[in-house]
Design a protein around this motif. Structure first.
Motif, PDB file in Angstrom:
ATOM      1  N   THR A 215       2.583  -0.592  -1.820  1.00 17.67           N
ATOM      2  CA  THR A 215       2.040  -1.708  -2.594  1.00 17.67           C
ATOM      3  C   THR A 215       0.883  -1.211  -3.447  1.00 17.67           C
ATOM      4  OG1 THR A 215       0.958  -3.865  -2.531  1.00 17.67           O
ATOM      5  CG2 THR A 215       0.578  -2.417  -0.643  1.00 17.67           C
ATOM      6  N   ILE A 216       0.847  -1.651  -4.686  1.00 16.48           N
ATOM      7  CA  ILE A 216      -0.228  -1.222  -5.573  1.00 16.48           C
ATOM      8  C   ILE A 216      -1.584  -1.722  -5.088  1.00 16.48           C
ATOM      9  CG2 ILE A 216      -0.164  -3.196  -7.194  1.00 16.48           C
ATOM     10  CD1 ILE A 216      -0.409  -0.988  -9.452  1.00 16.48           C
ATOM     11  N   ALA A 217      -1.575  -2.768  -4.254  1.00 14.87           N
ATOM     12  CA  ALA A 217      -2.830  -3.296  -3.717  1.00 14.87           C
ATOM     13  C   ALA A 217      -3.517  -2.300  -2.782  1.00 14.87           C
ATOM     14  CB  ALA A 217      -2.584  -4.606  -2.973  1.00 14.87           C
ATOM     15  N   SER A 218      -2.766  -1.321  -2.301  1.00 15.00           N
ATOM     16  CA  SER A 218      -3.342  -0.335  -1.390  1.00 15.00           C
ATOM     17  C   SER A 218      -4.027   0.815  -2.115  1.00 15.00           C
ATOM     18  CB  SER A 218      -2.252   0.230  -0.468  1.00 15.00           C
ATOM     19  OG  SER A 218      -1.325   1.016  -1.205  1.00 15.00           O
ATOM     20  N   LEU A 219      -3.875   0.887  -3.434  1.00 12.72           N
ATOM     21  CA  LEU A 219      -4.477   1.976  -4.199  1.00 12.72           C
ATOM     22  C   LEU A 219      -5.941   1.665  -4.517  1.00 12.72           C
ATOM     23  CD1 LEU A 219      -1.590   2.853  -6.686  1.00 12.72           C
ATOM     24  CD2 LEU A 219      -2.017   3.720  -4.380  1.00 12.72           C
ATOM     25  N   PRO A 220      -6.771   2.692  -4.727  1.00  6.35           N
ATOM     26  CA  PRO A 220      -8.199   2.483  -4.981  1.00  6.35           C
ATOM     27  C   PRO A 220      -8.461   1.538  -6.152  1.00  6.35           C
ATOM     28  CG  PRO A 220      -7.752   4.802  -4.577  1.00  6.35           C
ATOM     29  CD  PRO A 220      -6.422   4.131  -4.654  1.00  6.35           C
ATOM     30  N   GLY A 221      -9.315   0.547  -5.903  1.00  4.99           N
ATOM     31  CA  GLY A 221      -9.732  -0.374  -6.944  1.00  4.99           C
ATOM     32  C   GLY A 221      -8.707  -1.422  -7.339  1.00  4.99           C
ATOM     33  N   MET A 222      -7.577  -1.511  -6.612  1.00  2.00           N
ATOM     34  CA  MET A 222      -6.521  -2.425  -7.026  1.00  2.00           C
ATOM     35  C   MET A 222      -6.407  -3.681  -6.173  1.00  2.00           C
ATOM     36  SD  MET A 222      -5.593  -1.022  -9.686  1.00  2.00           S
ATOM     37  CE  MET A 222      -4.345  -2.228 -10.055  1.00  2.00           C
ATOM     38  N   ARG A 223      -6.905  -3.640  -4.969  1.00  2.00           N
ATOM     39  CA  ARG A 223      -6.804  -4.817  -4.107  1.00  2.00           C
ATOM     40  C   ARG A 223      -7.487  -6.021  -4.750  1.00  2.00           C
ATOM     41  NH1 ARG A 223      -9.638  -7.520  -0.495  1.00  2.00           N
ATOM     42  NH2 ARG A 223      -8.708  -8.247   1.479  1.00  2.00           N
ATOM     43  N   GLU A 224      -8.638  -5.811  -5.359  1.00  2.00           N
ATOM     44  CA  GLU A 224      -9.387  -6.905  -5.978  1.00  2.00           C
ATOM     45  C   GLU A 224      -8.776  -7.368  -7.294  1.00  2.00           C
ATOM     46  OE1 GLU A 224     -11.960  -3.104  -6.617  1.00  2.00           O
ATOM     47  OE2 GLU A 224     -10.457  -3.865  -5.189  1.00  2.00           O
ATOM     48  N   ARG A 225      -7.755  -6.664  -7.765  1.00  2.00           N
ATOM     49  CA  ARG A 225      -7.100  -7.015  -9.030  1.00  2.00           C
ATOM     50  C   ARG A 225      -5.679  -7.538  -8.821  1.00  2.00           C
ATOM     51  NH1 ARG A 225      -9.595  -5.218 -13.488  1.00  2.00           N
ATOM     52  NH2 ARG A 225     -11.360  -3.790 -13.210  1.00  2.00           N
ATOM     53  N   THR A 226      -5.249  -7.663  -7.571  1.00  2.00           N
ATOM     54  CA  THR A 226      -3.838  -7.901  -7.296  1.00  2.00           C
ATOM     55  C   THR A 226      -3.614  -9.182  -6.507  1.00  2.00           C
ATOM     56  OG1 THR A 226      -3.418  -5.510  -7.263  1.00  2.00           O
ATOM     57  CG2 THR A 226      -1.767  -6.931  -6.222  1.00  2.00           C
ATOM     58  N   VAL A 227      -2.616  -9.952  -6.951  1.00  2.00           N
ATOM     59  CA  VAL A 227      -2.031 -11.017  -6.133  1.00  2.00           C
ATOM     60  C   VAL A 227      -0.734 -10.452  -5.579  1.00  2.00           C
ATOM     61  CG1 VAL A 227      -1.100 -13.347  -6.051  1.00  2.00           C
ATOM     62  CG2 VAL A 227      -3.041 -12.831  -7.562  1.00  2.00           C
ATOM     63  N   LEU A 228      -0.715 -10.224  -4.285  1.00  2.00           N
ATOM     64  CA  LEU A 228       0.462  -9.658  -3.619  1.00  2.00           C
ATOM     65  C   LEU A 228       1.332 -10.811  -3.127  1.00  2.00           C
ATOM     66  CD1 LEU A 228       0.429  -6.791  -0.980  1.00  2.00           C
ATOM     67  CD2 LEU A 228       1.887  -8.788  -0.719  1.00  2.00           C
ATOM     68  N   ILE A 229       2.600 -10.794  -3.542  1.00  2.00           N
ATOM     69  CA  ILE A 229       3.532 -11.862  -3.179  1.00  2.00           C
ATOM     70  C   ILE A 229       4.691 -11.273  -2.384  1.00  2.00           C
ATOM     71  CG2 ILE A 229       5.200 -13.525  -4.105  1.00  2.00           C
ATOM     72  CD1 ILE A 229       3.206 -13.896  -6.460  1.00  2.00           C
ATOM     73  N   ASN A 230       5.009 -11.918  -1.277  1.00  2.00           N
ATOM     74  CA  ASN A 230       6.113 -11.465  -0.441  1.00  2.00           C
ATOM     75  C   ASN A 230       6.691 -12.688   0.254  1.00  2.00           C
ATOM     76  OD1 ASN A 230       7.927  -9.858   1.079  1.00  2.00           O
ATOM     77  ND2 ASN A 230       6.413  -8.201   1.224  1.00  2.00           N
ATOM     78  N   GLY A 231       7.655 -12.469   1.131  1.00  2.00           N
ATOM     79  CA  GLY A 231       8.260 -13.612   1.801  1.00  2.00           C
ATOM     80  C   GLY A 231       9.299 -13.176   2.812  1.00  2.00           C
ATOM     81  N   PHE A 232      10.076 -14.129   3.263  1.00  2.00           N
ATOM     82  CA  PHE A 232      10.988 -13.920   4.378  1.00  2.00           C
ATOM     83  C   PHE A 232      12.455 -13.971   3.978  1.00  2.00           C
ATOM     84  CE2 PHE A 232       6.940 -15.236   5.949  1.00  2.00           C
ATOM     85  CZ  PHE A 232       6.750 -14.495   7.104  1.00  2.00           C
ATOM     86  N   SER A 233      12.745 -14.378   2.744  1.00  2.00           N
ATOM     87  CA  SER A 233      14.132 -14.608   2.332  1.00  2.00           C
ATOM     88  C   SER A 233      14.988 -13.359   2.412  1.00  2.00           C
ATOM     89  CB  SER A 233      14.175 -15.157   0.903  1.00  2.00           C
ATOM     90  OG  SER A 233      13.602 -16.437   0.846  1.00  2.00           O
TER      91      SER A 233
END
Length: 390
Positions: A215-233
């Motif tokens: 996930t790009i949210a795990s890269l440096p400086g990206m968590r605060e810039r990212t809305v991570l969307i996932n689900g169960f379908s």
């Protein structure tokens, strides 16, 4: 009488997928490779937990943001699988599928005139959701020679002073393309440089066959810039349960939650209790389904090679995106003729953006028996088209 309709809504087209299922519904002996839905039943222990919650009378509203127990389990799951951490209380909410989360994220982040970069081919909802949120969709046409990955150069070229949000739809529907860590690191550098935000749709995160999903949210400086969307379908074969989630910085999530409060109230309670069991004890189910999909994926690539059909190797989701440009037909013409002449449903690539012209989306969320019969018919069709060209 005064026109009761919104011009903005009227101008949004229906999904390009719809036409083929309407035609197929009037036919017999049709085999569909068009639906993006797992063919597995929801694992029994997950269904059983949903049933048990009903038996216990757990039928009231949950918190607007979702069941606390579920959010805690999702936080553990994201840390365990993707090495990214979120505060379940302030940075996470449960949604009615991933699609609601996409809609809410755009409505919470966009003002009129803000541009949203949308790589295509991609899921049909991104452009309409951006339009409904008063944003301006800007399309980035992905290329087959790049395996339909988004490159830093393509991103850089699309950015203007009005750009605010990038949609990152990987693993990708319809192409099956993935973004590896090195690809995401290059994208992250451009995003930080231009002070952009990301809506990262990771609904197929568990269906990655080359390497574990990053996930790009795990890269440096990206968590605060990212809305991570996932689900169960997709991962847990829970399409009809209609359950997803969004993780984001508190500043963004609070505004998404406000929209959710007024429009939805909360996600289905029964589904949330079932999802607790899915996240807590469903890793083996996910792994088994992923292995089955991977076998089908390899079978598809083998059959395409046998029939001489060009297709880059997809390493994510459960779709292949073969090229049919050699036949001189549009994607719509090819799909329509194959449906009428061979009774096989596929989806034209143009349903996912204009740059999908010359391609088809083929889903392998079907049994090997169904795939074999459908591809036998497709091979007949391809052979006949080639003979007609001579």
């Amino acid at each position: 009488m005064r026109n009761p309709l919104s011009e903005r809504i009227v101008e949004i087209p229906f999904s390009g997928i719809r036409k083929f299922f309407d035609i197929a519904a009037e036919m017999t002996d049709v085999i569909s490779l068009g639906v993006g839905e797992p063919d597995f039943d929801t694992p029994w222990h997950i269904r059983d937990e949903g049933i048990y919650s009903l038996e216990r009378g757990k039928t009231a509203y949950t918190s607007n943001a979702g069941l606390k127990e579920l959010k805690i389990e999702i936080a553990k799951y994201l840390e365990r699988r993707f090495q990214v951490s979120y505060d379940y209380n302030t940075e996470m909410m449960i949604t009615v599928g991933g699609s609601e989360a996409i809609d809410m994220a755009m409505r919470a982040m966009l003002d009129p005139g803000d541009e949203v970069l949308i790589p295509q081919p991609s899921y049909v909802s991104y452009v309409p959701c951006a339009t409904l949120a008063n944003g301006t969709p800007v399309i980035i046409n992905l290329k087959e020679e790049n395996e339909f990955r988004l490159t830093a150069e393509e991103l850089e070229a699309a950015i203007t002073p009005k750009t605010k949000v990038l949609v990152l739809p990987f693993p990708n529907n319809p192409t099956g393309a993935i973004m590896e860590r090195k690809d995401l690191e290059a994208i992250a550098e451009v995003v930080r440089k231009h002070d952009l935000y990301i809506i990262s749709d990771e609904i197929y995160a568990e269906l990655s066959y080359l390497e574990d999903h990053v996930t790009i949210a795990s890269l440096p400086g990206m968590r605060e810039r990212t809305v991570l969307i996932n689900g169960f379908s997709k991962s847990y074969s829970m399409t009809g349960w209609r359950l997803g989630y969004a993780c984001a910085p508190k500043l963004i999530l609070e505004q998404m939650l406000k929209i959710h409060q007024y429009a939805i109230m909360c996600a289905p309670t029964t589904s949330q209790y079932a999802a607790v069991e899915a996240v807590r004890n469903g890793d083996e189910d996910v792994a088994a389904m992923r292995e089955e999909y991977n076998g089908r994926r390899r079978y598809l690539m083998h059959r395409f090679k046998e029939m001489g059909l060009q297709c880059f190797e997809p390493y994510g989701a459960f779709y292949a995106f073969p090229s049919i440009q050699e036949f001189g037909l549009t994607s719509d013409e090819f799909a329509t003729r194959m449906l009428k002449e061979k009774k096989v449903v596929v989806v034209p690539g143009t349903a996912f953006g204009d740059c999908g012209e010359g391609f088809l989306r083929i889903s392998y969320a079907y049994s090997l028996e169904q795939l074999k019969e459908a591809l036998d018919r497709m091979e007949e069709f391809v052979t006949e088209l080639r003979a007609q060209k001579k």
